[in-house]
Enzyme design. Structure first.
Site, PDB file in Angstrom:
ATOM      1  N   LYS A  69      79.582  -6.269  34.569  1.00 33.19           N
ATOM      2  CA  LYS A  69      80.312  -7.340  35.264  1.00 33.19           C
ATOM      3  C   LYS A  69      81.802  -7.335  34.934  1.00 33.19           C
ATOM      4  O   LYS A  69      82.611  -7.803  35.717  1.00 33.19           O
ATOM      5  CB  LYS A  69      79.711  -8.701  34.910  1.00 33.19           C
ATOM      6  CG  LYS A  69      79.809  -9.041  33.433  1.00 33.19           C
ATOM      7  CD  LYS A  69      79.205 -10.384  33.110  1.00 33.19           C
ATOM      8  CE  LYS A  69      77.703 -10.381  33.006  1.00 33.19           C
ATOM      9  NZ  LYS A  69      77.146  -9.607  31.875  1.00 33.19           N
ATOM     10  N   HIS A 197      74.959 -14.479  22.950  1.00 33.09           N
ATOM     11  CA  HIS A 197      76.360 -14.161  23.262  1.00 33.09           C
ATOM     12  C   HIS A 197      77.195 -15.258  22.630  1.00 33.09           C
ATOM     13  O   HIS A 197      76.965 -16.442  22.881  1.00 33.09           O
ATOM     14  CB  HIS A 197      76.576 -14.107  24.780  1.00 33.09           C
ATOM     15  CG  HIS A 197      77.843 -13.413  25.165  1.00 33.09           C
ATOM     16  ND1 HIS A 197      79.074 -13.826  24.712  1.00 33.09           N
ATOM     17  CD2 HIS A 197      78.085 -12.323  25.943  1.00 33.09           C
ATOM     18  CE1 HIS A 197      80.016 -13.019  25.193  1.00 33.09           C
ATOM     19  NE2 HIS A 197      79.434 -12.091  25.938  1.00 33.09           N
ATOM     20  N   GLU A 274      76.426  -5.993  23.964  1.00 32.27           N
ATOM     21  CA  GLU A 274      76.815  -5.948  25.384  1.00 32.27           C
ATOM     22  C   GLU A 274      78.326  -6.118  25.529  1.00 32.27           C
ATOM     23  O   GLU A 274      78.795  -7.049  26.196  1.00 32.27           O
ATOM     24  CB  GLU A 274      76.098  -7.075  26.157  1.00 32.27           C
ATOM     25  CG  GLU A 274      74.587  -6.995  26.125  1.00 32.27           C
ATOM     26  CD  GLU A 274      73.943  -8.307  26.596  1.00 32.27           C
ATOM     27  OE1 GLU A 274      74.666  -9.252  26.953  1.00 32.27           O
ATOM     28  OE2 GLU A 274      72.710  -8.383  26.590  1.00 32.27           O
TER      29      GLU A 274
HETATM   30  C1  PLP Z   1      75.226 -11.730  29.191  1.00 29.31           C
HETATM   31  C2  PLP Z   1      76.596 -11.210  28.949  1.00 29.31           C
HETATM   32  N1  PLP Z   1      76.741 -10.104  28.191  1.00 29.31           N
HETATM   33  C3  PLP Z   1      77.949  -9.567  27.956  1.00 29.31           C
HETATM   34  C4  PLP Z   1      79.093 -10.120  28.488  1.00 29.31           C
HETATM   35  C5  PLP Z   1      80.404  -9.461  28.190  1.00 29.31           C
HETATM   36  O1  PLP Z   1      81.185 -10.251  27.356  1.00 29.31           O
HETATM   37  P1  PLP Z   1      82.551  -9.726  26.773  1.00 29.31           P
HETATM   38  O2  PLP Z   1      83.364  -9.236  27.901  1.00 29.31           O
HETATM   39  O3  PLP Z   1      83.136 -10.901  26.092  1.00 29.31           O
HETATM   40  O4  PLP Z   1      82.251  -8.648  25.790  1.00 29.31           O
HETATM   41  C6  PLP Z   1      79.001 -11.299  29.246  1.00 29.31           C
HETATM   42  C7  PLP Z   1      80.193 -11.936  29.787  1.00 29.31           C
HETATM   43  O5  PLP Z   1      80.186 -12.936  30.458  1.00 29.31           O
HETATM   44  C8  PLP Z   1      77.714 -11.850  29.497  1.00 29.31           C
HETATM   45  O6  PLP Z   1      77.555 -12.950  30.250  1.00 29.31           O
END
Ligand code: PLP
Length: 462
Positions: A69, A197, A274
């Site tokens: 994402k 998270h 993640e």
């Molecule tokens: C379920 C999940 N994993 C991972 C991420 C990635 O987070 P970050 O960009 O802070 O590493 C997000 C971000 O919204 C998320 O919702």
């Protein structure tokens, strides 16, 4: 090793002695001969590799599953797949995207605790088993539509100090976790682990420690209910650039002892994360050009600010990307962006209080409210660094303004190292290497005119 047979992506080599910034300067030079001064990105894939090596050094026991994402550009996904990363997908489309580049299902976690039934079925039909949940309804949906799923229970964290909070929407409390595990037992679905998270843009590493301790509690509950839990997913939240209060290694320096304490390696628990922002933020630099300008004189200005009155004018610049495009990060990601002048200002040049606006007809479309800048002109360029995370991924074409083209670049040493990793995996020798040692650019720093031939880049397909 994964093979990459679908849509090839192109990147240009950065020749020895030059940097991604030189390619950006070259593109601006080329644009100066035409009327098309469209906004564009230069994305350094070598920076992704650098981040990966840094990850391996700082969190050797944690396998990254990149959060698609954050930036779903194919070049990024292919680079990370070549480096052996797994992927966190939030939807069927993201699963399709990573599978289209040859990522096997076991390297995918469907990390969205609230999924549409048809998308759960899609995962089931396409071999994706790992998926998160945090409610009884989700458990029932999965039991009915994907009985072979390997479920991961997402727990809530205290993310009150994170820039973007996520536990307001997702995550079970410890009390609810027990109820959910009991229900999972009744429904005969397999719960294999715990995820959390800490919120994106985590500012307190203790949040990780508490979450890891809570995950331990849930593992113990799982054991009492005869679940064989073997997966801990510590989520994202890691910084992607250096302009932050809390550095990556300060966070990992706290995570590692917590993992050793609560999940010592002899337990055999597989630990994944993640990361999104961490991998992509610093790789992308955005160049925008000034398309319009307004001088606001003292009489017109509503400002009571004494300094503005001294200068007698403030300036408004309109550029060709805005909050409906790449700068959506200002609205959605709480980003504060800082412009960099492409042309170095003359010494002692007068500075004016200036605002920077996007190209749409909406008054909301303001990128920078106030910044002191020398007087600029239509056609001048502004650069924004660290623009890889939560920018292009959520950009719209509102008002008909197209998303900027992305030019991917990589140095030859980075390319060679990536090929070595793709073919042989990560050896200790590779881990020691540091692509930071690639010679720095000098052309733009010294003001020497760009020599196109020197910077000519070969296009290569991975
Ligand atoms: C379920 C999940 N994993 C991972 C991420 C990635 O987070 P970050 O960009 O802070 O590493 C997000 C971000 O919204 C998320 O919702």
């Amino acid at each position: 090793m994964n093979s990459f047979t679908n849509d090839e992506f192109e990147f240009s080599f950065i020749e020895e002695g030059f940097s991604a910034r030189d390619i950006l300067e070259q593109k601006i030079n080329e644009a100066s001969f035409s009327d098309d001064k469209d906004a564009f990105y230069v994305a350094d894939l070598g920076d992704i590799l650098k981040k990966h090596l840094r990850w391996l050094r700082a969190l050797p026991q944690v396998t990254p599953f990149y959060a698609v994402k954050c930036n779903d550009s194919k070049a990024i996904l292919k680079t990370l797949a070549a480096l052996g990363s797994g992927f966190d997908c939030a939807s069927k489309t993201e699963i399709q995207l990573v599978q289209s580049i040859g990522v096997p299902p076991e390297k995918i976690i469907y990390a969205n605790p609230c999924k549409q039934v048809s998308q759960i079925k899609y995962a089931a039909n396409n071999g994706v088993q790992m998926m998160t949940f945090d409610s009884e309804v989700e458990l029932m949906k999965v039991a009915r539509n994907h009985p072979n799923a390997k479920l991961v229970l997402r727990i809530a964290t205290d993310d009150s100090k994170a820039i973007c909070r996520l536990s307001v929407k997702f995550g079970a409390t410890l009390k609810t976790s027990r109820v959910l595990l009991e229900r999972a037992r009744e429904l005969n679905v397999d719960v294999v682990g715990v995820s959390f998270h800490v919120g994106s843009g985590c500012t307190d590493p203790q949040t990780f420690v508490q979450a890891i301790a809570d995950a331990r509690c849930v593992f113990d509950m799982g054991a009492e209910l005869n679940f064989n839990m073997y997966l801990l997913d510590i989520g994202g939240g890691f910084p992607g650039s250096e302009d932050v209060r809390l550095k990556f290694e300060e966070i990992t320096g706290v995570i590692n002892p917590a993992l050793d304490k609560y999940f010592p390696s002899d337990l055999g628990v597989k630990i994944i994360a993640e990361p999104g922002r961490y991998y992509v933020a610093s790789a992308f630099t955005l160049a925008v050009s000034i398309i319009a300008k307004k001088v606001v004189t003292k009489e017109q200005s509503s400002s009571d600010d004494e300094e503005d009155s001294i200068n007698n004018k403030t300036l408004m610049y309109y550029v060709n990307d805005g909050v409906y495009g790449s700068f959506n990060c200002i609205l959605y990601d709480h980003a504060h962006v800082k412009p960099i002048l492409q042309k170095k200002p003359k010494q002692d040049e007068h500075l004016y209080s200036s605002s920077i606006w996007g190209p749409t007809c909406d008054g909301l479309d303001r990128i920078v409210e106030r910044f002191d800048l020398p007087e600029l002109h239509v056609g001048d360029w502004l650069l924004f660094e660290n623009m890889g995370a939560y920018t292009v991924a959520a950009a719209s074409t509102f008002n008909g303004f197209q998303r900027p083209t992305i030019y991917y670049v990589m140095s030859r040493p980075a390319w060679q190292l990536m090929q070595q990793i793709k073919e042989q995996g990560i050896s200790s020798e590779v881990e020691e290497q540091d692509v930071c040692t690639v010679p720095l650019s000098c052309a733009w720093e010294s003001g020497i005119g760009q020599h196109t031939a020197t910077c000519a880049s070969a296009s290569v397909n991975i």
